[in-house]
Design a protein around this motif. Sequence first.
Motif, mmCIF file in Angstrom:
data_model
loop_
_atom_site.group_PDB
_atom_site.id
_atom_site.type_symbol
_atom_site.label_atom_id
_atom_site.label_comp_id
_atom_site.label_asym_id
_atom_site.label_seq_id
_atom_site.Cartn_x
_atom_site.Cartn_y
_atom_site.Cartn_z
ATOM 1 N N TYR A 147 -55.296 -28.630 -38.012
ATOM 2 C CA TYR A 147 -55.756 -27.415 -37.347
ATOM 3 C C TYR A 147 -54.897 -27.175 -36.119
ATOM 4 O O TYR A 147 -54.890 -27.978 -35.190
ATOM 5 N N SER A 239 -65.569 -20.559 -36.174
ATOM 6 C CA SER A 239 -64.459 -20.188 -37.040
ATOM 7 C C SER A 239 -64.977 -19.528 -38.311
ATOM 8 O O SER A 239 -65.955 -19.974 -38.907
ATOM 9 N N TYR A 266 -55.547 -23.587 -40.542
ATOM 10 C CA TYR A 266 -55.607 -24.892 -41.194
ATOM 11 C C TYR A 266 -54.414 -24.982 -42.147
ATOM 12 O O TYR A 266 -54.331 -24.228 -43.117
#
Length: 293
Positions: A147, A239, A266
């Motif tokens: 991430y 998120s 990601y």
Amino acid sequence: MFATLPVNALRTFESAARLRSFKLAAEELAVTPTAISHQIKSLEQQLGFALFERVPRGVRLTPKGERLFSGVHGALLDVANTLETLRPVPSAGSLCVSVTHSFAALWLVPRLGRFYQAYPHYLVRLEACAEVIDLQQDASVDIAVRYSRARYPALHQAARLEESFGVYAAPGFAAAEPKKPVLITVKWGDSALYDTGWRDWCQAAGVDWWRRHAALRSYDEEHYALQAAVAGQGLVLASSVMVSDLVNNGLLAAVRPEIRVPGAAYSVLCAPGRERHPPVRAFLSWLQQELPR
């Protein structure tokens, strides 16, 4: 055609280059570090250029060494894969995926059942940790999901899942939108990213909650923060990737869904050539189907 090909030296080189260490290569190949050093020196003399540079904690590939490693690593993987397909009874394949705790709990694990339905002969081992794994040195990890806003030019990027941030709460709590809500926060390693997101969302929404009129509750992991919001304890900045299943299941609802702030991404990564390993190839193919379009 291949009579003069230094096969043993190339295998030694691949191990030392992948592990970035003559000592670790010696352990992997069950020989002495001196034997590794001799093999590498002989290969460099045959090629006419240096493959490694000495650094304080091991060795580093030269530019030409990087090019040779890319070709040799991929070629040895292809040979290993071909041998595997020729076995009368192929051995059970497995792969190790390095992920954060939150990504594993909120996104990956709920979907893994579909992978096992499609590929019942493969086993996925999750290694959940916050530390960054060196995929070119740690051969025990096949895939990492990182991430970050960063790019990784030295690695093979199989997929990139972009996100945005919004504010969510339990459905009844979201509809009420209290004037002085409890804001649920997460103590990330990159806490500035989370704090900036809350500030930007409040500015876009025209509310003065952040650090002034709202109470704050903080958690170390994102999935704890989301569960607190599900329990009706406050508003959480989340998120779009992590919250998707909770929203689809009716456990959370967006507060002012039209307001979004940018997040990171990601990235699904592996060492170059590792994507050709059958279990890794199967996992990446399945993952591409799971990603939102």
